[in-house]
Design a protein around this motif. Structure first.
Motif, PDB file in Angstrom:
ATOM      1  N   LEU A  43       7.110  -7.230 -13.444  1.00  0.00           N
ATOM      2  CA  LEU A  43       5.988  -8.165 -13.220  1.00  0.00           C
ATOM      3  C   LEU A  43       5.577  -8.191 -11.746  1.00  0.00           C
ATOM      4  N   ARG A  44       6.598  -8.121 -10.840  1.00  0.00           N
ATOM      5  CA  ARG A  44       6.296  -8.170  -9.396  1.00  0.00           C
ATOM      6  C   ARG A  44       5.417  -6.982  -8.965  1.00  0.00           C
ATOM      7  N   GLU A  45       5.709  -5.840  -9.507  1.00  0.00           N
ATOM      8  CA  GLU A  45       4.936  -4.640  -9.148  1.00  0.00           C
ATOM      9  C   GLU A  45       3.507  -4.732  -9.664  1.00  0.00           C
ATOM     10  N   ILE A  46       3.343  -5.304 -10.883  1.00  0.00           N
ATOM     11  CA  ILE A  46       1.980  -5.465 -11.441  1.00  0.00           C
ATOM     12  C   ILE A  46       1.185  -6.429 -10.561  1.00  0.00           C
ATOM     13  N   LYS A  47       1.857  -7.482 -10.112  1.00  0.00           N
ATOM     14  CA  LYS A  47       1.179  -8.480  -9.266  1.00  0.00           C
ATOM     15  C   LYS A  47       0.741  -7.827  -7.938  1.00  0.00           C
ATOM     16  N   GLU A  48       1.638  -7.057  -7.362  1.00  0.00           N
ATOM     17  CA  GLU A  48       1.324  -6.399  -6.083  1.00  0.00           C
ATOM     18  C   GLU A  48       0.147  -5.441  -6.238  1.00  0.00           C
ATOM     19  N   ALA A  49       0.114  -4.724  -7.342  1.00  0.00           N
ATOM     20  CA  ALA A  49      -0.980  -3.781  -7.591  1.00  0.00           C
ATOM     21  C   ALA A  49      -2.301  -4.515  -7.725  1.00  0.00           C
ATOM     22  N   LEU A  50      -2.284  -5.661  -8.416  1.00  0.00           N
ATOM     23  CA  LEU A  50      -3.533  -6.421  -8.607  1.00  0.00           C
ATOM     24  C   LEU A  50      -4.012  -7.020  -7.282  1.00  0.00           C
ATOM     25  N   VAL A  51      -3.056  -7.545  -6.508  1.00  0.00           N
ATOM     26  CA  VAL A  51      -3.426  -8.157  -5.203  1.00  0.00           C
ATOM     27  C   VAL A  51      -4.007  -7.091  -4.278  1.00  0.00           C
ATOM     28  N   SER A  52      -3.400  -5.914  -4.274  1.00  0.00           N
ATOM     29  CA  SER A  52      -3.885  -4.859  -3.356  1.00  0.00           C
ATOM     30  C   SER A  52      -5.274  -4.361  -3.743  1.00  0.00           C
ATOM     31  N   LEU A  53      -5.650  -4.551  -5.001  1.00  0.00           N
ATOM     32  CA  LEU A  53      -6.993  -4.133  -5.430  1.00  0.00           C
ATOM     33  C   LEU A  53      -8.080  -4.984  -4.789  1.00  0.00           C
ATOM     34  N   ILE A  54      -7.771  -6.250  -4.587  1.00  0.00           N
ATOM     35  CA  ILE A  54      -8.805  -7.154  -4.070  1.00  0.00           C
ATOM     36  C   ILE A  54      -8.612  -7.509  -2.588  1.00  0.00           C
ATOM     37  N   SER A  55      -7.514  -7.080  -1.932  1.00  0.00           N
ATOM     38  CA  SER A  55      -7.303  -7.419  -0.515  1.00  0.00           C
ATOM     39  C   SER A  55      -7.728  -6.252   0.386  1.00  0.00           C
ATOM     40  N   ARG A  56      -7.966  -6.575   1.689  1.00  0.00           N
ATOM     41  CA  ARG A  56      -8.378  -5.556   2.671  1.00  0.00           C
ATOM     42  C   ARG A  56      -7.198  -4.656   3.014  1.00  0.00           C
ATOM     43  N   PRO A  57      -7.451  -3.390   3.312  1.00  0.00           N
ATOM     44  CA  PRO A  57      -6.323  -2.506   3.683  1.00  0.00           C
ATOM     45  C   PRO A  57      -5.747  -2.887   5.048  1.00  0.00           C
ATOM     46  N   TYR A  58      -4.444  -2.603   5.240  1.00  0.00           N
ATOM     47  CA  TYR A  58      -3.806  -2.899   6.526  1.00  0.00           C
ATOM     48  C   TYR A  58      -4.282  -1.925   7.601  1.00  0.00           C
ATOM     49  N   THR A  59      -4.608  -0.706   7.183  1.00  0.00           N
ATOM     50  CA  THR A  59      -5.044   0.301   8.157  1.00  0.00           C
ATOM     51  C   THR A  59      -6.515   0.100   8.506  1.00  0.00           C
ATOM     52  N   THR A  60      -6.969   0.698   9.628  1.00  0.00           N
ATOM     53  CA  THR A  60      -8.376   0.584  10.020  1.00  0.00           C
ATOM     54  C   THR A  60      -9.208   1.547   9.171  1.00  0.00           C
ATOM     55  N   ARG A  61     -10.531   1.332   9.192  1.00  0.00           N
ATOM     56  CA  ARG A  61     -11.413   2.176   8.368  1.00  0.00           C
ATOM     57  C   ARG A  61     -11.933   3.395   9.136  1.00  0.00           C
ATOM     58  N   PHE A  62     -11.322   3.686  10.327  1.00  0.00           N
ATOM     59  CA  PHE A  62     -11.706   4.874  11.095  1.00  0.00           C
ATOM     60  C   PHE A  62     -11.495   6.115  10.236  1.00  0.00           C
ATOM     61  N   PRO A  63     -12.376   7.084  10.191  1.00  0.00           N
ATOM     62  CA  PRO A  63     -13.583   7.235  11.014  1.00  0.00           C
ATOM     63  C   PRO A  63     -14.859   6.624  10.408  1.00  0.00           C
ATOM     64  N   LEU A  64     -14.731   5.859   9.278  1.00  0.00           N
ATOM     65  CA  LEU A  64     -15.937   5.233   8.703  1.00  0.00           C
ATOM     66  C   LEU A  64     -16.477   4.154   9.638  1.00  0.00           C
ATOM     67  N   GLU A  65     -15.555   3.507  10.361  1.00  0.00           N
ATOM     68  CA  GLU A  65     -15.956   2.495  11.348  1.00  0.00           C
ATOM     69  C   GLU A  65     -15.348   2.889  12.686  1.00  0.00           C
ATOM     70  N   PRO A  66     -16.016   2.604  13.809  1.00  0.00           N
ATOM     71  CA  PRO A  66     -15.439   2.967  15.112  1.00  0.00           C
ATOM     72  C   PRO A  66     -14.140   2.197  15.358  1.00  0.00           C
ATOM     73  N   HIS A  67     -13.176   2.889  15.960  1.00  0.00           N
ATOM     74  CA  HIS A  67     -11.890   2.250  16.249  1.00  0.00           C
ATOM     75  C   HIS A  67     -11.880   1.769  17.697  1.00  0.00           C
ATOM     76  N   ILE A  68     -11.479   0.522  17.895  1.00  0.00           N
ATOM     77  CA  ILE A  68     -11.366  -0.002  19.270  1.00  0.00           C
ATOM     78  C   ILE A  68      -9.877  -0.063  19.615  1.00  0.00           C
ATOM     79  N   PRO A  69      -9.437   0.791  20.565  1.00  0.00           N
ATOM     80  CA  PRO A  69      -8.007   0.811  20.906  1.00  0.00           C
ATOM     81  C   PRO A  69      -7.539  -0.526  21.475  1.00  0.00           C
ATOM     82  N   ALA A  70      -6.264  -0.814  21.283  1.00  0.00           N
ATOM     83  CA  ALA A  70      -5.683  -2.059  21.791  1.00  0.00           C
ATOM     84  C   ALA A  70      -5.635  -2.032  23.313  1.00  0.00           C
ATOM     85  N   ARG A  71      -5.545  -3.214  23.918  1.00  0.00           N
ATOM     86  CA  ARG A  71      -5.466  -3.332  25.373  1.00  0.00           C
ATOM     87  C   ARG A  71      -4.217  -2.602  25.870  1.00  0.00           C
TER      88      ARG A  71
END
Ligand code: SF4
Ligand code: SF4
Length: 207
Positions: free
Chosen positions: A6-34
């Protein structure tokens, strides 16, 4: 086949509707950290061509080339991004302030040819008029003279540079050709290679 928990099914469903942890580069410009350490870049206005950055570079990513022809010389410093490990030692050990080389936030360094990722800075050289040995760059000698203040007047090469910066003319003649007038007028070591002796006559202000 093993049934999903059940935990894995829940994680799969949540990840479908949440934003990715990684950046969308190269679709969006990446701004490096300070404080990001990207491709180092020379500042031709600040760099004096001393070569200290090349000496401290652990991966030999900075190449120093001196070309002397017909008594005139040029020093070219070239940075090779393909060899750089972005450690920042070049910037940290650059002798001038503001720095002659700085790490930028450029991280996108994919090129087809190495020469596309390199960049250079050029400085005029001072060479021994007799043997052609490289003494230093014009800007490095001037920087040293300014740093030393009055102590610069104890060095014949620096005296000449200081006179030039004040738009005064100094006559330097070969002691081998011209008989010295006074012992104190002779600067015995002017070239570190050929030990060329030179005679500095009285300074003259151009009329
Ligand atoms: S960042 Fe490090 S490896 Fe790169 S040029 Fe500077 S000193 Fe060399
Ligand atoms: S002034 Fe700085 S950037 Fe220029 S050669 Fe010297 S250490 Fe390198």
């Amino acid at each position: 086949m093993k049934k999903p928990k059940l935990r894995e099914i829940k994680e799969a469903l949540v990840s479908l509707i949440s934003r990715p942890y990684t950046t969308r580069f190269p679709l969006e410009p990446h701004i490096p950290a300070r404080g990001f350490r990207g491709q180092p870049q020379f500042d031709p206005e600040q760099c004096v061509g001393c070569g200290a950055c090349a000496n401290v570079c652990p991966s030999k990513a900075i190449d120093v080339q001196d070309v002397v022809q017909d008594g005139r010389g040029l020093r070219r410093l070239t940075h090779y991004a393909s060899r750089c490990i972005f450690c920042g030692q070049c910037e940290a050990n650059c002798i001038v302030e503001p720095k002659g080389i700085r790490l930028t936030d450029r991280f996108h360094l994919a090129y087809f040819e190495e020469k596309e990722s390199t960049h250079s800075v050029q400085q005029e050289l001072v060479v021994c008029e007799r043997c052609g040995a490289v003494i230093g760059t014009v800007r490095h000698l001037l920087w040293t003279a300014r740093k030393l203040g009055q102590l610069a007047f104890s060095h014949p090469v620096l005296i000449e540079f200081l006179q030039q910066s004040l738009e005064m003319k100094i006559e330097v003649r070969s002691a081998l050709k011209d008989k010295p007038v006074n012992r104190i007028d002779i600067f015995r070591i002017i070239c570190p290679r050929c030990r060329h002796e030179a005679l500095l006559s009285d300074e003259k202000i151009p009329t």
